[in-house]
Design an enzyme around this catalytic site. Structure first.
Site, PDB file in Angstrom:
ATOM      1  N   LYS A  24       0.724  -1.226   0.194  1.00 53.15           N
ATOM      2  CA  LYS A  24       0.060   0.114  -0.095  1.00 53.15           C
ATOM      3  C   LYS A  24       0.882   1.190  -0.213  1.00 53.15           C
ATOM      4  CE  LYS A  24      -1.409   1.536   4.172  1.00 53.15           C
ATOM      5  NZ  LYS A  24      -1.257   2.833   4.440  1.00 53.15           N
ATOM      6  N   ASN A  25       1.895   1.224   0.989  1.00 54.51           N
ATOM      7  CA  ASN A  25       2.767   2.391   0.958  1.00 54.51           C
ATOM      8  C   ASN A  25       3.888   2.485  -0.107  1.00 54.51           C
ATOM      9  OD1 ASN A  25       1.191   3.181   3.240  1.00 54.51           O
ATOM     10  ND2 ASN A  25       3.025   2.340   4.727  1.00 54.51           N
ATOM     11  N   ARG A  94      -3.947  10.252   4.774  1.00 51.38           N
ATOM     12  CA  ARG A  94      -2.887  11.259   5.073  1.00 51.38           C
ATOM     13  C   ARG A  94      -1.996  11.245   3.602  1.00 51.38           C
ATOM     14  NH1 ARG A  94       0.745  13.677   7.964  1.00 51.38           N
ATOM     15  NH2 ARG A  94       2.596  13.259   7.270  1.00 51.38           N
ATOM     16  N   ARG A 123       1.100  14.269  13.163  1.00 54.35           N
ATOM     17  CA  ARG A 123       1.562  13.832  12.003  1.00 54.35           C
ATOM     18  C   ARG A 123       1.811  15.251  11.146  1.00 54.35           C
ATOM     19  NH1 ARG A 123      -0.417   8.886  10.704  1.00 54.35           N
ATOM     20  NH2 ARG A 123       1.160   8.903   8.935  1.00 54.35           N
ATOM     21  N   ILE A 125       3.917  18.079   8.616  1.00 51.62           N
ATOM     22  CA  ILE A 125       4.502  17.958   7.068  1.00 51.62           C
ATOM     23  C   ILE A 125       5.324  19.396   7.157  1.00 51.62           C
ATOM     24  CG2 ILE A 125       2.404  16.734   6.164  1.00 51.62           C
ATOM     25  CD1 ILE A 125       1.103  19.448   5.677  1.00 51.62           C
ATOM     26  N   ASP A 126       6.016  19.749   7.884  1.00 54.02           N
ATOM     27  CA  ASP A 126       6.739  20.892   8.064  1.00 54.02           C
ATOM     28  C   ASP A 126       8.269  20.842   6.995  1.00 54.02           C
ATOM     29  OD1 ASP A 126       8.749  20.607  10.979  1.00 54.02           O
ATOM     30  OD2 ASP A 126       7.248  19.116  10.141  1.00 54.02           O
ATOM     31  N   ASP A 306       5.185   0.399  12.039  1.00 52.07           N
ATOM     32  CA  ASP A 306       3.901  -0.141  11.505  1.00 52.07           C
ATOM     33  C   ASP A 306       3.950  -1.611  11.962  1.00 52.07           C
ATOM     34  OD1 ASP A 306       3.700   1.564   8.360  1.00 52.07           O
ATOM     35  OD2 ASP A 306       3.688   2.292  10.376  1.00 52.07           O
ATOM     36  N   ILE A 328       8.850   6.710  16.667  1.00 54.42           N
ATOM     37  CA  ILE A 328       8.780   7.320  15.631  1.00 54.42           C
ATOM     38  C   ILE A 328       7.329   8.288  15.693  1.00 54.42           C
ATOM     39  CG2 ILE A 328       7.674   7.181  13.027  1.00 54.42           C
ATOM     40  CD1 ILE A 328      10.729   6.066  13.489  1.00 54.42           C
ATOM     41  N   ARG A 398      -8.433  -0.531   5.421  1.00 52.28           N
ATOM     42  CA  ARG A 398      -7.820   0.828   4.595  1.00 52.28           C
ATOM     43  C   ARG A 398      -6.452   0.204   4.142  1.00 52.28           C
ATOM     44  NH1 ARG A 398      -6.037   4.902   8.445  1.00 52.28           N
ATOM     45  NH2 ARG A 398      -4.844   5.548   6.525  1.00 52.28           N
TER      46      ARG A 398
HETATM   47  C1  EPZ Z   1       4.642   6.681   6.441  1.00 53.57           C
HETATM   48  O1  EPZ Z   1       3.926   8.080   7.038  1.00 53.57           O
HETATM   49  C2  EPZ Z   1       3.805   5.710   6.361  1.00 53.57           C
HETATM   50  N1  EPZ Z   1       2.558   6.071   5.533  1.00 53.57           N
HETATM   51  C3  EPZ Z   1       3.136   5.172   7.600  1.00 53.57           C
HETATM   52  O2  EPZ Z   1       2.650   4.119   7.472  1.00 53.57           O
HETATM   53  C4  EPZ Z   1       4.555   4.958   8.524  1.00 53.57           C
HETATM   54  O3  EPZ Z   1       4.254   4.501   9.706  1.00 53.57           O
HETATM   55  C5  EPZ Z   1       5.489   5.860   8.673  1.00 53.57           C
HETATM   56  O4  EPZ Z   1       5.784   6.451   7.368  1.00 53.57           O
HETATM   57  C6  EPZ Z   1       7.061   5.645   9.203  1.00 53.57           C
HETATM   58  O5  EPZ Z   1       7.362   4.805   8.688  1.00 53.57           O
HETATM   59  C7  EPZ Z   1       2.829   6.128   4.211  1.00 53.57           C
HETATM   60  O6  EPZ Z   1       3.855   5.667   3.607  1.00 53.57           O
HETATM   61  C8  EPZ Z   1       1.688   6.403   3.390  1.00 53.57           C
HETATM   62  P1  EPZ Z   1       6.781  10.299   8.448  1.00 53.57           P
HETATM   63  P2  EPZ Z   1       4.587   9.402   6.960  1.00 53.57           P
HETATM   64  O7  EPZ Z   1       6.850  11.489   7.656  1.00 53.57           O
HETATM   65  O8  EPZ Z   1       5.535   9.513   5.726  1.00 53.57           O
HETATM   66  C9  EPZ Z   1       7.809  13.508  11.828  1.00 53.57           C
HETATM   67  C10 EPZ Z   1       0.524   2.748   7.966  1.00 53.57           C
HETATM   68  O9  EPZ Z   1      -0.015   2.028   8.902  1.00 53.57           O
HETATM   69  N2  EPZ Z   1       7.749  14.349  10.574  1.00 53.57           N
HETATM   70  O10 EPZ Z   1       7.967   9.344   8.025  1.00 53.57           O
HETATM   71  O11 EPZ Z   1       3.640  10.433   7.309  1.00 53.57           O
HETATM   72  C11 EPZ Z   1       6.438  12.877  12.062  1.00 53.57           C
HETATM   73  O12 EPZ Z   1       5.770  13.526  12.868  1.00 53.57           O
HETATM   74  C12 EPZ Z   1       0.954   4.229   7.882  1.00 53.57           C
HETATM   75  O13 EPZ Z   1       0.416   2.300   6.710  1.00 53.57           O
HETATM   76  C13 EPZ Z   1       7.893  15.977  10.933  1.00 53.57           C
HETATM   77  O14 EPZ Z   1       8.256  16.006  12.070  1.00 53.57           O
HETATM   78  O15 EPZ Z   1       5.669   9.321   8.152  1.00 53.57           O
HETATM   79  C14 EPZ Z   1       6.500  11.435  12.781  1.00 53.57           C
HETATM   80  O16 EPZ Z   1       6.922  11.753  13.981  1.00 53.57           O
HETATM   81  C15 EPZ Z   1       1.048   4.835   9.335  1.00 53.57           C
HETATM   82  N3  EPZ Z   1       7.759  16.704   9.876  1.00 53.57           N
HETATM   83  C16 EPZ Z   1       8.066  11.091  12.085  1.00 53.57           C
HETATM   84  O17 EPZ Z   1       8.363  12.229  11.352  1.00 53.57           O
HETATM   85  C17 EPZ Z   1       7.498  16.163   8.441  1.00 53.57           C
HETATM   86  O18 EPZ Z   1       7.522  17.045   7.782  1.00 53.57           O
HETATM   87  C18 EPZ Z   1       7.919  10.348  10.998  1.00 53.57           C
HETATM   88  O19 EPZ Z   1       6.891  10.535   9.850  1.00 53.57           O
HETATM   89  C19 EPZ Z   1       7.287  14.810   8.379  1.00 53.57           C
HETATM   90  C20 EPZ Z   1       7.368  13.880   9.341  1.00 53.57           C
END
Ligand code: EPZ
Length: 419
Positions: A24-25, A94, A123, A125-126, A306, A328, A398
């Site tokens: 999926k991801n 998301r 979550r 996105i900065d 995950d 994480i 999902r």
């Molecule tokens: C991806 O989410 C996956 N989703 C998540 O899977 C997975 O848990 C996650 O990566 C970590 O491996 C998809 O790929 C669609 P991150 P993502 O940005 O990209 C912080 C599932 O169950 N962060 O790697 O949203 C954030 O807050 C889902 O399939 C910032 O601070 O995760 C978090 O603490 C759940 N600023 C950490 O980094 C940012 O701009 C990791 O987030 C972005 C992230």
């Protein structure tokens, strides 16, 4: 989203084989990459789960012509017709944020509702927005929307302040059509990112260093069509691998890439599971007893967040005290309260769950909140005595393709009711 309730009659052994679906991801960012070309992209081995259907609908909203047939999807975006990704689309997953980079790169304008998805902590996105602004985008928020504009994006040197999977994917896609060269540092190394890079290269993008933390992208003026087979889902595979470790279970996973599961395989072998690995399959048999473990979630190739909830369920059956530290996300223990309702003995201390085993689990009525917590509760229901009811289970659909069917084929007594 309609409500779905899962009912499980527990303590039946799971025996047999299960075919692992596409990731999926990987499919989510790859569908977003359709915006980068006016030619047709064909995807094979697509998991037909809710999040994918939502992304397919989002692409149609902004101008794509697409069709789903079996586990294949064809998408063509001759023109990016509307810059708007609606609230209901973005509230479900998301991953809609993954449309931002490609839409800016192709069209210079995007209006996307703030991302929804799992409530598993902040979550942010900065990093996505910082990188795109450095590439020349002007980004504001207007009520519940992110509105972004740019002339042609420019190549930059950007080091991610922290590992972000979708942040890496967003900037990678934006860079493929930017003017000049982009060098991204501290990129996420997840296999899904590597698979996206493979697709972008198949579309004609000039990307090097795909396995390293530093990726160099030389911008092109256009990308062409491609046909792409999506990698297997390592999180789905890990979930069934964990299921196979419970006493009396014996599961043969087919269509996996074992190296994507390295950290989990090590942990499960140390806990005493009997595991045999071949090129594209893994055989797992639950041991008489399981040793406790101490685990920390980390970015790939570390143990994936995950699978944290699912491993927690297994740890309730280990002979002793296990600990699992979530580094994480800051709120990813919502499954713990529900597992304790089944009879588990889990305490939370800051970012660590402390699991006392073995605990005798008895069926109960549970409520789930996020995708991976749902899977953890299903695993709990499968080993609990009596009936377990899991409400709000649409979350499971999902991210897991046909999970009730796949479990029934393994011998589980699991049914779903809708509405
Ligand atoms: C991806 O989410 C996956 N989703 C998540 O899977 C997975 O848990 C996650 O990566 C970590 O491996 C998809 O790929 C669609 P991150 P993502 O940005 O990209 C912080 C599932 O169950 N962060 O790697 O949203 C954030 O807050 C889902 O399939 C910032 O601070 O995760 C978090 O603490 C759940 N600023 C950490 O980094 C940012 O701009 C990791 O987030 C972005 C992230």
């Amino acid at each position: 989203m309609q409500d779905i309730t899962i009912s499980i009659q527990g303590s039946r052994p799971l025996k047999g084989s299960v075919a692992i679906s596409g990731a999926k991801n990987a499919a989510l960012p790859e569908l977003a990459a359709v915006c980068l070309s006016s030619e047709t992209i064909e995807f094979h081995n697509v998991p037909l789960v809710e999040d994918i259907k939502v992304m397919h609908a989002a692409l149609a909203e902004i101008g794509a012509q697409g069709e789903i047939s079996g586990n294949s999807i064809r998408e063509t975006m001759p023109v990016l017709r509307s810059p708007l990704v609606s609230v209901q689309t973005a509230q479900t997953t998301r991953a809609s944020i993954l449309l931002l980079g490609p839409m800016l790169a192709r069209h210079g304008y995007a209006k996307i509702s703030f991302p929804g998805g799992c409530p598993i902590g902040e979550r942010k996105i900065d990093f996505h927005l910082q990188g795109l602004e450095q590439m020349g985008a002007e980004i504001q928020s207007e009520s519940e929307y992110i509105v972004a504009r740019c002339r042609r994006l420019k190549g930059i040197e950007y080091i991610f302040p922290g590992k972000t999977v979708t942040g890496t994917e967003n900037l990678l896609m934006a860079a493929t059509l930017a003017e000049g060269t982009t060098v991204l540092g501290n990129c996420a190394l997840e296999p899904e990112v590597t698979d996206l890079i493979r697709l972008l290269q198949e579309m004609g993008a000039d990307i090097s260093g795909p396995d390293g933390e530093t990726v160099v992208v030389r911008g092109r003026t256009r990308l062409h069509g491609a046909s792409h087979r999506i990698i297997p889902d390592r999180i789905e595979a890990g979930t069934y691998l964990i299921a196979g470790c419970f006493a009396g279970n014996e599961i043969h996973l087919q269509g996996v890439i074992p190296e994507h599961l390295g950290s989990l395989l090590e942990i499960l072998k140390d806990m005493g599971a009997d595991i045999t690995v071949s090129a594209e399959a893994i055989y797992v048999k639950g041991g008489k007893s399981l040793a406790p473990a101490e685990v920390i979630t980390q970015p790939y190739p570390g143990f994936p967040t995950d699978l944290q909830a699912q491993l927690t369920t297994l740890m309730t059956q280990a002979d002793g005290v296990s600990r699992i530290r979530e580094t994480i996300f800051n709120d990813r223990f919502r499954h713990v309260g529900e597992l304790n309702r089944l009879g588990a003995e889990i305490k939370i201390q800051n970012d660590t769950a402390i699991i006392k085993g073995p605990a005798r689990l008895r069926g109960a009525v549970l409520k789930t909140t996020d995708l991976r917590a749902s899977a953890a509760l299903v695993l709990g229901g499968l080993i609990a005595e009596g009936e377990t009811i899991i409400q709000n289970s649409y979350q499971l659909f999902r991210g897991y393709e046909n999970m009730p069917d796949k479990l029934q084929k393994l011998g589980a007594a699991i049914t779903i009711s809708r509405g």
